[in-house]
Design a protein around this motif. Structure first.
Motif, short mmCIF file in Angstrom:
data_model
loop_
_atom_site.label_atom_id
_atom_site.label_comp_id
_atom_site.label_asym_id
_atom_site.label_seq_id
_atom_site.Cartn_x
_atom_site.Cartn_y
_atom_site.Cartn_z
N GLU A 24 -29.74 27.18 72.29
CA GLU A 24 -31.21 26.52 72.42
C GLU A 24 -31.76 25.85 71.25
OE1 GLU A 24 -33.77 24.41 75.00
OE2 GLU A 24 -31.83 25.44 75.46
N LEU A 25 -31.73 27.04 70.26
CA LEU A 25 -32.48 26.57 68.98
C LEU A 25 -31.77 25.30 68.11
CD1 LEU A 25 -33.70 29.88 67.77
CD2 LEU A 25 -35.11 28.14 68.62
N ARG A 26 -30.64 25.32 68.40
CA ARG A 26 -29.65 23.89 67.84
C ARG A 26 -30.20 22.86 68.16
NH1 ARG A 26 -24.39 27.12 68.72
NH2 ARG A 26 -24.12 28.24 66.89
N LYS A 27 -30.48 22.58 69.43
CA LYS A 27 -31.14 21.37 70.08
C LYS A 27 -32.20 21.02 69.24
CE LYS A 27 -29.72 22.78 74.58
NZ LYS A 27 -30.24 23.08 75.94
N TYR A 28 -33.01 21.90 68.60
CA TYR A 28 -34.18 21.55 67.70
C TYR A 28 -34.05 21.67 66.20
CZ TYR A 28 -36.20 22.17 72.39
OH TYR A 28 -36.57 22.00 73.72
N GLN A 29 -32.89 21.46 66.18
CA GLN A 29 -32.39 21.64 64.54
C GLN A 29 -32.62 22.97 63.71
OE1 GLN A 29 -30.58 19.11 63.60
NE2 GLN A 29 -30.85 18.32 65.59
N VAL A 30 -32.70 23.99 64.74
CA VAL A 30 -32.91 25.10 64.12
C VAL A 30 -31.55 26.18 63.92
CG1 VAL A 30 -33.98 27.45 64.03
CG2 VAL A 30 -35.19 25.41 64.90
N GLY A 31 -30.97 26.08 62.56
CA GLY A 31 -29.52 26.59 62.48
C GLY A 31 -29.66 28.18 62.28
N SER A 32 -28.25 28.40 62.51
CA SER A 32 -28.07 29.84 62.29
C SER A 32 -27.11 30.32 61.00
CB SER A 32 -27.49 30.67 63.57
OG SER A 32 -26.04 29.84 63.68
N GLY A 33 -27.14 29.09 60.14
CA GLY A 33 -26.29 29.31 58.80
C GLY A 33 -26.85 28.80 57.86
N ILE A 34 -26.67 29.22 56.66
CA ILE A 34 -27.39 28.81 55.45
C ILE A 34 -26.45 28.29 54.36
CG2 ILE A 34 -27.03 31.22 54.27
CD1 ILE A 34 -30.33 30.70 53.71
N GLY A 39 -22.62 24.03 47.90
CA GLY A 39 -22.17 23.32 49.21
C GLY A 39 -21.84 24.28 50.27
N ARG A 40 -21.09 25.49 49.98
CA ARG A 40 -20.65 26.46 50.94
C ARG A 40 -21.69 26.94 51.76
NH1 ARG A 40 -17.14 30.30 47.28
NH2 ARG A 40 -19.14 30.64 46.25
N GLY A 41 -21.18 27.07 53.11
CA GLY A 41 -22.21 27.73 54.21
C GLY A 41 -22.05 28.99 54.40
N TYR A 42 -22.89 29.69 54.83
CA TYR A 42 -22.66 31.26 55.35
C TYR A 42 -23.34 31.57 56.66
CZ TYR A 42 -21.12 31.75 50.47
OH TYR A 42 -20.28 31.39 49.33
N VAL A 43 -22.82 32.09 57.32
CA VAL A 43 -23.56 32.69 58.67
C VAL A 43 -24.32 33.76 58.50
CG1 VAL A 43 -23.01 33.51 61.01
CG2 VAL A 43 -21.17 31.99 59.79
N LEU A 44 -25.68 33.44 59.17
CA LEU A 44 -26.76 34.34 58.87
C LEU A 44 -26.44 35.40 60.12
CD1 LEU A 44 -29.88 32.02 58.62
CD2 LEU A 44 -28.87 33.74 57.05
#
Length: 106
Positions: A24-34, A39-44
């Protein structure tokens, strides 16, 4: 733009509560990665999110609370922190998607 790190927890979450909240939060541009400076991404960890926006911290907190409480009411706890920089260790790196690996820089 302001950078926020958000932590959401529930007193007694159902098995799928955090997964549903993340979707649901993804719909509001709230992400679960950093993303790191390289440039590499990580999962919170589950229940932790990032958001970049113009809203005041209390607006972000209240909006996240409303969404979280709609997913599962009662026992919702929200912590929103404004951050200028972040540092971490031990987070899982997001895999590079095949289409991203084949892209050439502009």
């Amino acid at each position: 733009m302001v950078n926020y790190i958000i932590h959401v927890s529930y007193a007694q979450p159902a098995a799928d509560t955090l997964e549903r909240l993340t979707d649901e939060l993804r719909k509001y541009q709230v992400g679960s990665g950093i993303k790191a400076e390289d440039g590499r991404g990580y999962v919170l960890p589950a229940g932790n999110y990032v958001y970049h926006g113009k809203e005041a911290i209390n607006e972000v907190r209240d909006a996240i609370f409303r969404i979280a409480d709609e997913i599962q009411s009662g026992g919702v706890k929200i912590l929103v922190t404004e951050v200028a920089t972040a540092s971490w260790t031990g987070l899982d790196e997001l895999p590079v998607l095949p289409e991203e690996a084949n892209q050439q820089p502009a």
